[in-house]
Design an enzyme around this catalytic site. Structure first.
Site, short mmCIF file in Angstrom:
data_model
loop_
_atom_site.label_atom_id
_atom_site.label_comp_id
_atom_site.label_asym_id
_atom_site.label_seq_id
_atom_site.Cartn_x
_atom_site.Cartn_y
_atom_site.Cartn_z
N CYS A 158 0.84 -1.21 0.00
CA CYS A 158 0.00 0.00 0.00
C CYS A 158 0.87 1.26 0.00
O CYS A 158 1.85 1.36 0.73
CB CYS A 158 -0.91 -0.01 1.23
SG CYS A 158 -1.87 1.51 1.43
N CYS A 192 -2.04 23.21 1.66
CA CYS A 192 -1.82 21.77 1.83
C CYS A 192 -0.59 21.30 1.08
O CYS A 192 -0.28 20.10 1.09
CB CYS A 192 -3.05 20.98 1.38
SG CYS A 192 -3.53 21.27 -0.34
N GLU A 202 -16.48 30.22 -4.49
CA GLU A 202 -16.27 28.78 -4.67
C GLU A 202 -16.74 28.38 -6.07
O GLU A 202 -17.80 28.84 -6.52
CB GLU A 202 -17.02 27.98 -3.61
CG GLU A 202 -17.00 26.47 -3.80
CD GLU A 202 -15.61 25.89 -3.86
OE1 GLU A 202 -15.35 25.08 -4.77
OE2 GLU A 202 -14.77 26.24 -3.01
#
Length: 408
Positions: free
Chosen positions: A81, A362, A290
């Site tokens: 993984c 991020c 947005e």
């Protein structure tokens, strides 16, 4: 001669790099090594050969670093993984790893000096709850045998798993993985949610269509002193403590005052807009921008009690360039996607003349590039906080305060 894929070589591992790697060199060629730590001597298997660099996995550790631990998950290994990059790193050292990446990106891409970095006191903070069991949204891929699993690193190959240790306990208990006998013949993805409001949902995704399987199709999240209702496939932070942590950091940096005006750019369902609206009050004004239809719908559904919020359905770049939103404005929250806000958006924000910008990032590289644009326009990075919203992975979240530089 450069080694080929699957060949094994002995390497001495150097500094950490973005992406969950460390950097090593083989006959002068750069090798990005996963499953390693700085200072280790390892046997690494070459996984990719590129012009100018190689990728490799450390398959045998000859001289382990003091920060190395046994990965708690049996799937967090080379060739298995790819979801967790840092399970072999002690939790405290993971924070140091991510701090090093942030410092390197600010140095290389934003041009910061050691003195400027010392002033910022860059560090990454842990969130409550520990490094396992935090992920409240997990999307499992489905393999050719209709089993749900997780993807290998940089691959579309599905690894069937019997559990994911970073998944929320309520998600781990769901009968969706192969060991439960579940098979997903009509799905490409099995999406699971365990919300902070107590809802647990399973849905399948095929050809872009989400189909509920169990649990409510609209889940409750609790953050910023409010309850939010969102479709299961709407964006929301995956760590249960993330939303409140980010809101607290943004409010502390911006210190909104009654009557001020604010922009929440890339505002999603309106998490920051709601928090700002509570602070600026009915005499203030908040504009949320947005582009995603689902985010706009969620904002309109969840913010009806805050008439001081205006919702603009548009791409941020378009809204600024076509003057669908205009200054003057006092405060701006920038929470762009991983690619960053970009030069045109940063320049438009600067031109609007806010007293402060809170940038929620991020991706450290995109953040550093945008900070360089701000500093080139006469602004400075006054504060920076890092948060480990994604333990066991290489990802880190930043909240930076940018203000006009009075010294210029």
């Amino acid at each position: 001669m450069s080694p080929g894929e699957a060949e094994r070589v002995e390497l001495t591992v150097g500094a950490v790099a973005p992406g969950g790697h460390c950097v090593a060199r083989l006959d002068g060629q750069v090798v990005f090594v996963r499953h390693a730590l700085p200072g280790e001597r390892v046997v690494a298997e070459i996984t990719e050969v590129h012009r100018g660099f190689l990728r490799a996995d450390a398959v045998t550790v000859l001289d382990p670093a003091a920060e190395r631990v046994e990965p708690p998950c049996p799937y967090a290994r080379p060739g298995r993984c790819g979801g967790c990059d840092l399970q072999h790193v002690a939790p405290a050292a993971q924070l140091d790893w991510k701090t090093s990446v942030v410092v390197e990106q600010l140095t290389r891409l934003a041009g910061f000096t050691p003195a400027e970095l010392d002033r910022l006191d860059v560090r990454v903070e842990a969130l409550p709850g520990g490094p396992l069991g935090w992920r409240s949204r997990v999307r499992y891929a489905v393999d050719a045998a209709d089993r749900a699993g997780l993807l290998k690193h940089r691959s579309h190959e599905v690894v069937p798993v019997d559990r994911c240790l970073i998944a929320h306990p309520a998600i781990r208990d769901l009968p969706v993985l192969a060991d439960s006998g579940a098979r997903w013949s009509d799905a490409e993805v099995v999406a699971t949610v365990a919300s902070t409001g107590g809802d647990v949902t399973v849905a399948t995704v095929a050809d872009g269509t989400t189909t509920p399987v169990s649990g409510p199709p609209v889940v409750r999240e609790v953050a910023a002193g409010r309850e939010w209702r969102l479709p299961t496939d709407a964006f929301w932070q995956v760590h249960p403590a993330a939303a409140d942590t980010l809101v607290a950091a943004v409010l502390a940096q911006l210190a909104p005052q009654p009557g001020e005006s604010a922009w929440d750019l890339y505002g999603g369902a309106g998490l920051f807009a709601a928090a700002l609206a509570e602070r600026v009050g009915r005499s203030g004004r908040v504009t949320l921008v947005e582009a995603a239809a689902q985010g706009v719908a969620a904002a309109r559904d969840n913010l009806t009690d805050l008439p001081q919020i205006e919702i603009v359905a548009a791409r941020v770049e378009t809204a600024l360039a076509r003057r669908r939103i205009t200054g003057p404005v006092d405060l701006v929250v920038l929470d762009p996607p991983r690619t960053g806000a970009g030069t045109p958006v940063v320049r438009s924000v600067v031109a609007a003349g806010p007293r402060a910008v809170a940038y929620v990032a991020c991706d450290p590289a995109a953040f550093a590039r945008d900070v360089r644009t701000f500093t080139g326009a006469g602004w400075r990075l006054a504060e920076l906080r890092g948060f480990d919203l994604f333990p066991m992975t290489q990802h880190v979240e930043l909240v930076g305060l940018l203000v006009p530089d009075a010294r210029r």
